[in-house]
Design a protein around this motif. Structure first.
Motif: not given
Length: 254
Positions: A148-171
């Protein structure tokens, strides 16, 4: 955005269609005046809507209600079998987009329907097949292959950063710190806008990317390491838990 021409359901409740795609093909944003069940015999289909992304592994399908604007992206050689369904054929057809399990019975019915005549009379084999397909559609199990795509700009930005760097150890802690909020607040926002936690969203994002990479022939080890898993075995365990078979066998066993 283009809109497909209206379908004629005066002679039957659904219209089957077979189409094969080559790797890298796509379909632009469009919508249908009817519901659609897209089933993939091989390859991986990514379906994008304004609400998010749905990835269809082989032997699974995606249900799209009438009027949903969407686009398709193809990974691998895809043998697609689609049912365009009269939205008034049954009162309780699924009302939202969802990736679904295609039972062995429904799979054979879809394949059989491709060769059925458009015109038929009541109480015949053709009519019974169409009606049985509609029965099976109502009983399809929903699978967690949507992002799902978040509705708020803040969460959308976080999700975009994660998708662009899925190899990172995100917490969760790191994601929260990027927004200058607490982990509890981030989790609350994720559950409100998406329906599940940040860690589950991350697992799904990695799985969906893994399916596309494996469909291109990349090795399991490469996919595992590039998507942030500590080892091939850790990735294989997750894959087996989600899909019921190890990634090394998945595209050979379907």
């Amino acid at each position: 955005m283009s809109t497909t021409l209206p379908f004629n359901f005066s002679t039957r409740p659904l219209i089957p269609h077979a189409h094969d795609y080559s790797h890298g093909e796509s379909e632009p944003w469009h919508q249908h005046s009817c519901a659609q069940l897209l089933y993939s015999l091989s390859g991986v289909v990514s379906v994008y809507t304004q609400q998010g992304c749905w990835v269809i592994p082989p032997s699974r399908g995606v249900w799209l209600p009438a009027g949903v604007v969407h686009q398709l992206a193809i990974t691998g050689k895809v043998a697609a079998r689609t049912l365009f369904v009269d939205p008034f054929a049954r009162a309780d057809l699924p009302a939202v987009c969802q990736v679904v399990q295609i039972s062995s019975l429904l799979r054979e019915l879809i394949i059989t329907a491709i060769d059925l005549p458009e015109l038929y009379v009541a109480n015949t084999r053709t009519e019974r097949i169409y009606e049985l397909i509609l029965d099976e559609i109502r009983g399809m199990s929903v699978l967690p292959f949507n992002l799902p795509e978040p509705t708020s700009p803040a969460l959308s930005n976080i999700c975009m950063r994660v998708r662009n760097d899925l190899g990172k150890t995100w917490t969760t802690s790191e994601a929260a710190s990027l927004l200058n909020i607490s982990e509890r607040t981030l989790l609350r926002h994720f559950r409100r806008e998406i329906g599940f936690s940040f860690s589950e969203w991350l697992r799904r994002a990695r799985l969906m990317e893994a399916l596309k990479r494996l469909a291109q022939g990349q090795s399991v080890l490469r996919v595992a390491l590039e998507l942030g898993y500590e080892s091939q075995s850790a990735f294989s365990l997750m894959f087996r838990q989600r899909l019921g078979t190890p990634p090394s066998d998945y595209f050979q066993s379907i």
